[in-house]
Design a protein around this motif. Structure first.
Motif, short mmCIF file in Angstrom:
data_model
loop_
_atom_site.label_atom_id
_atom_site.label_comp_id
_atom_site.label_asym_id
_atom_site.label_seq_id
_atom_site.Cartn_x
_atom_site.Cartn_y
_atom_site.Cartn_z
N GLU A 567 34.21 -51.20 52.95
CA GLU A 567 34.81 -50.62 54.39
C GLU A 567 36.19 -50.13 54.14
OE1 GLU A 567 35.02 -53.87 57.18
OE2 GLU A 567 32.77 -53.92 57.30
N TRP A 568 36.89 -50.45 53.04
CA TRP A 568 38.26 -50.16 52.78
C TRP A 568 38.34 -49.64 51.31
CZ3 TRP A 568 42.84 -51.46 50.34
CH2 TRP A 568 44.01 -51.00 50.85
N VAL A 569 38.69 -48.77 50.84
CA VAL A 569 38.75 -48.24 49.27
C VAL A 569 40.00 -47.60 49.21
CG1 VAL A 569 37.90 -46.83 47.46
CG2 VAL A 569 36.26 -47.85 49.24
N CYS A 570 40.86 -48.33 48.29
CA CYS A 570 42.36 -47.83 48.14
C CYS A 570 42.34 -47.43 46.55
CB CYS A 570 43.32 -48.91 48.01
SG CYS A 570 44.77 -48.31 47.75
N LEU A 571 42.58 -46.12 46.37
CA LEU A 571 42.83 -45.15 45.18
C LEU A 571 43.93 -44.50 44.89
CD1 LEU A 571 39.19 -43.86 44.71
CD2 LEU A 571 40.02 -45.85 43.41
N PHE A 572 45.02 -44.95 45.77
CA PHE A 572 46.41 -44.01 45.71
C PHE A 572 47.17 -44.42 44.55
CE2 PHE A 572 48.69 -48.05 46.58
CZ PHE A 572 49.95 -47.68 46.10
N GLY A 573 47.91 -43.33 43.98
CA GLY A 573 48.61 -43.41 42.67
C GLY A 573 47.87 -43.46 41.52
N ASN A 574 46.81 -42.70 41.59
CA ASN A 574 45.97 -42.70 40.24
C ASN A 574 46.12 -41.16 39.71
OD1 ASN A 574 44.17 -45.22 39.49
ND2 ASN A 574 44.17 -45.12 41.71
N LYS A 575 45.10 -40.89 39.02
CA LYS A 575 45.01 -39.44 38.34
C LYS A 575 43.87 -38.66 38.88
CE LYS A 575 47.69 -41.29 34.27
NZ LYS A 575 47.60 -41.47 32.76
N ILE A 576 43.44 -38.75 39.64
CA ILE A 576 42.11 -38.15 40.48
C ILE A 576 42.58 -36.74 40.91
CG2 ILE A 576 40.50 -38.18 42.18
CD1 ILE A 576 41.09 -41.08 42.47
N GLY A 577 41.69 -35.88 40.29
CA GLY A 577 42.07 -34.23 40.66
C GLY A 577 40.85 -33.84 41.39
N ILE A 578 40.53 -32.45 41.31
CA ILE A 578 39.75 -31.73 42.18
C ILE A 578 38.43 -32.18 41.84
CG2 ILE A 578 38.71 -29.58 42.50
CD1 ILE A 578 41.61 -28.35 41.82
N ALA A 579 37.81 -32.30 40.55
CA ALA A 579 36.49 -32.90 40.26
C ALA A 579 36.18 -34.36 41.00
CB ALA A 579 36.33 -32.96 38.88
N GLY A 580 37.04 -35.11 40.88
CA GLY A 580 36.99 -36.55 41.46
C GLY A 580 36.88 -36.19 42.98
N ALA A 581 37.75 -35.47 43.60
CA ALA A 581 37.67 -35.44 44.86
C ALA A 581 36.44 -34.79 45.41
CB ALA A 581 39.04 -34.57 45.68
N GLU A 582 35.91 -33.75 44.84
CA GLU A 582 34.47 -33.29 45.14
C GLU A 582 33.47 -34.31 44.88
OE1 GLU A 582 35.59 -28.57 43.96
OE2 GLU A 582 34.39 -30.01 42.59
N ALA A 583 33.48 -35.36 44.06
CA ALA A 583 32.54 -36.35 43.74
C ALA A 583 32.55 -36.97 44.83
CB ALA A 583 32.65 -36.98 42.12
N LEU A 584 33.78 -37.67 45.33
CA LEU A 584 33.96 -38.69 46.35
C LEU A 584 33.28 -37.95 47.84
CD1 LEU A 584 37.57 -39.93 45.42
CD2 LEU A 584 35.63 -41.16 45.56
N SER A 585 33.82 -36.80 47.93
CA SER A 585 33.45 -36.08 48.95
C SER A 585 31.79 -35.87 49.12
CB SER A 585 33.69 -34.61 49.10
OG SER A 585 33.07 -33.87 48.39
N GLU A 586 31.12 -36.17 48.10
CA GLU A 586 29.68 -36.03 48.09
C GLU A 586 29.15 -37.45 48.39
OE1 GLU A 586 27.47 -33.68 48.16
OE2 GLU A 586 29.07 -32.43 47.95
N GLY A 587 29.77 -38.54 48.01
CA GLY A 587 29.48 -39.88 48.46
C GLY A 587 29.95 -40.07 49.91
N PHE A 588 30.89 -39.69 50.41
CA PHE A 588 31.42 -39.84 52.02
C PHE A 588 30.39 -39.16 52.85
CE2 PHE A 588 36.11 -40.02 50.48
CZ PHE A 588 35.85 -41.28 50.01
N LYS A 589 29.56 -38.20 52.49
CA LYS A 589 28.50 -37.45 53.11
C LYS A 589 27.40 -38.32 53.16
CE LYS A 589 29.58 -32.64 51.82
NZ LYS A 589 29.19 -31.38 51.20
#
Length: 674
Positions: A567-589
């Motif tokens: 329910e709560w996922v914290c990934l702040f302060g890491n090294k996630i870029g565009i590719a990581g954000a795009e992958a996460l967006s697919e998971g959130f869908k």
């Protein structure tokens, strides 16, 4: 004198044939004798003064004290403390009086003389019982009355005739007795008053118990003074174990360079008067604080409270690295063992029984009832003392140790681990910031394999490293009670994360995991992601401030497609870029369980924000997403605005976002949803 002449009262009651079946003049005498403990014998025994006016004035009826129940004075009730002070006619000392005394070059006054002393503004030097009563009512009702802080001074008597002949203790108290009890801290879900020390002067609004000035001293010329003294001695522990009192421990004896010969007013026998004498004429006692049985009893009683409001002054310098100024509660058996081995000394061996009985009374009553215990600044030796004592805390559900020193870790942690194995009531263990190390973590891991009642464990900032986490991971495979574990700031890398991932594949109890501020990279995140595909119990995972990049984010994205408990996922302060954000967006869908996402302080940019915005248009489970400090420009902001227009339930945290979102609104919406 206050901490001697217990034999005087014993001789008196025995000579008059008092029965020990009423309120025990003999028993009371034993209780009186406790104050002889290693604080040195002061003056002649009453056996040497039979026939004196003191003996002739006292009758059997005078010394027959009223029956007092063992737990008459509730140690959590300010009004009970006021009752005790009034019943035994104990007077607290105003800090203003001590400052004025020091400015005149004076020394602590005996109670008999202090009663006549006044401040420059005309107020009495000693606090009246009426004032204490008003203070107690203020504490209970929250209005009216003075707002003073109350302190008990635990210190060495450096001579038979006067506790502080050179003024070193008085100077130490005034210059280093500063503390602040107004601060509160969130501990185990509630705000509690916490003692916060600072290297400052004693506050003027402090009332202090100082034995020499607060209780009638030798020679007690009046019968009532002797009775009051007896009542004070009978329940002296109240002044150290009461929740409303802070104990200041002055453990250092006067250094040689400060032992300057001067003249001081003390009571003298056989003249029977208070007179000035040279400090060279006094009978000095240089026994260290930590070897005096009575001093150790005071320190132990001060540590049995929920938040141990006891500390040593002066404070060690900030760069000394010392963590040994705290004190742990000492079990009666351990206390007796220390005495019999010679580690603690008594001036008179006959005092032992009385002190042992009082120690057992105080410790047992508090240990059986205490549900929460917070101790700070314990050294390795005190942790061993605590380990022995914990077996008696049968109702203890929460243990918090802060800023303690486990030394090498293994040996000292063993005492604590053994106690945890035997305890069947413990629910919460907070050991953050204690230098436990990997060896100590390995020992504690063995305890977690045995204990099946602990639900929350905080091992943050202990330097346990991968080796310690590997051992803890093995314990989590067999432990079925721990639901929350924090291991923040421990230097944990991919190896440790992988070990935890293996345990999560079989553990079905864990709900909350925090690895914030470690060194987990893509490999560790991938291992954890694989475990989340199988684990359907964990609902909160904090991987903030690690070294996770796009590869790790992609693995986590795959896991949230099939995981429906996070329910709560914290990934702040890491090294996630565009590719990581795009992958996460697919998971959130796909995911319909996650409600809060922390992605601040990464590098997703406009492209990553656009991808996430598309996911937020269709995901109606996420209600808060933090995207601060990600290099998001106008394009990304526009896409997020459009997502917010489509999805009216979403809260987006982004600097310069056109719709302001505050933490307060987040909390409100969280409460509204629940």
């Amino acid at each position: 004198l206050f901490r001697s002449h217990s034999s005087n009262f014993l001789s008196l009651s025995t000579a008059m044939g008092c029965s020990s079946s009423t309120h025990a003049p003999a028993q009371v005498a034993e209780t009186y004798s406790k104050y002889q403990v290693a604080k040195t014998s002061r003056g002649p025994s009453l056996l040497d003064t039979i026939g004196s006016p003191l003996v002739r004035k006292v009758s059997k009826e005078d010394v027959a004290l009223p029956e007092v129940a063992p737990d008459k004075y509730a140690l959590a009730d300010p009004r009970a403390l006021a009752d005790f002070l009034e019943h035994a006619n104990i007077r607290l000392v105003r800090a203003e009086h001590l400052y004025e005394l020091w400015e005149r070059g004076g020394r602590l006054l005996r109670r008999q003389e202090a009663e006549l002393a006044t401040l420059e503004d005309g107020r009495p030097a000693l606090v009246t019982h009426k004032e204490v009563r008003r203070w107690a009512e203020h504490q209970v009702n929250g209005y009216g009355g003075p707002k003073q802080s109350l302190c008990a001074i635990s210190h060495c008597w450096e001579s038979c005739e006067h506790p502080d002949p050179f003024g070193h203790q008085l100077r130490t108290l005034l210059e280093h007795g500063g503390f602040d009890l107004e601060m509160t801290e969130m501990i185990e879900g509630e705000y509690v008053p916490v003692l916060r020390r600072f290297p400052g002067k004693l506050h003027y609004r402090t009332w202090l118990f100082i034995d020499y000035t607060s209780v009638f001293q030798f020679k007690r010329e009046e019968v009532q003074q002797q009775q009051w003294f007896g009542l004070a001695m009978q329940d002296m522990h109240v002044l150290y174990a009461h929740d409303a009192i802070t104990t200041l421990r002055i453990e250092d004896l006067t250094p040689a360079e400060h032992q300057v010969t001067n003249r001081i007013s003390v009571y003298r026998e056989p003249e029977g008067v208070v007179k000035e004498v040279s400090t060279e004429e006094l009978t000095h006692n240089r026994t260290p604080y930590d070897r005096r049985g009575w001093c150790r009893a005071e320190a132990s009683w001060s540590s049995v409270k929920w938040t141990s409001r006891s500390f040593k002054i002066p404070l060690a310098s900030a760069d000394s690295g010392r963590k040994d100024s705290g004190s742990a509660p000492m079990s009666p058996a351990y206390f007796q063992k220390q005495v019999k081995s010679g580690n603690l000394v008594f001036t008179h061996r006959s005092d032992e029984k009385a002190v042992f009985e009082l120690q057992a009374k105080v410790f047992t009553s508090k240990a059986r009832a205490t549900e929460r215990l917070l101790l700070e600044d314990l050294g390795a030796q005190e942790i061993a003392v605590l380990g022995d004592a914990l077996s008696h805390y049968t109702a203890l559900t929460t243990l918090i140790l802060k800023n303690c020193d486990f030394g090498c870790g293994c040996t000292v942690a063993t005492a604590l681990a053994d106690a945890l194995k035997a305890n069947r009531a413990m629910k919460n263990v907070n050991l953050s910031g204690n230098n436990i190390g990997s060896a100590g973590a390995e020992v504690l891991a063995e305890a977690f394999k045995v204990n099946q009642t602990i639900e929350t464990v905080d091992l943050s900032s202990n330097g346990i490293g991968d080796a310690g986490v590997v051992a803890l991971g093995e314990s989590f495979k067999v432990n079925h009670s721990i639901k929350t574990v924090r291991m923040e700031g421990n230097g944990i890398g991919n190896t440790g994360a992988a070990a935890l991932a293996d345990s999560f594949k079989v553990n079905r109890a864990m709900k909350f995991v925090s690895l914030r501020g470690n060194s987990v990279g893509d490999a560790g995140a991938t291992a954890l992601a694989d475990s989340f595909k199988l684990n359907q119990a964990i609902d909160t995972v904090d991987l903030g401030k690690n070294q996770i990049g796009d590869v790790g984010a992609e693995a986590l994205a795959e896991s949230i497609k099939v995981n429906d408990t996070l329910e709560w996922v914290c990934l702040f302060g890491n090294k996630i870029g565009i590719a990581g954000a795009e992958a996460l967006s697919e998971g959130f869908k796909v995911n319909r369980a996650i409600e809060v996402v922390e992605l601040a302080q990464n590098g997703i940019g406009d492209a990553g924000a656009v991808a996430l915005a598309e996911a937020l248009k269709v995901n109606r489970a996420i209600y808060t997403i933090n995207l601060n400090r990600n290099g998001i420009g106008n394009v990304g902001t526009g896409a997020l605005c459009e997502a917010m227009y489509v999805n009216g339930d979403i809260q987006i945290l982004l600097e310069n976002f056109p719709v302001p979102v505050t933490n307060a609104s987040m909390v409100y919406r969280r409460r509204d949803r629940s």
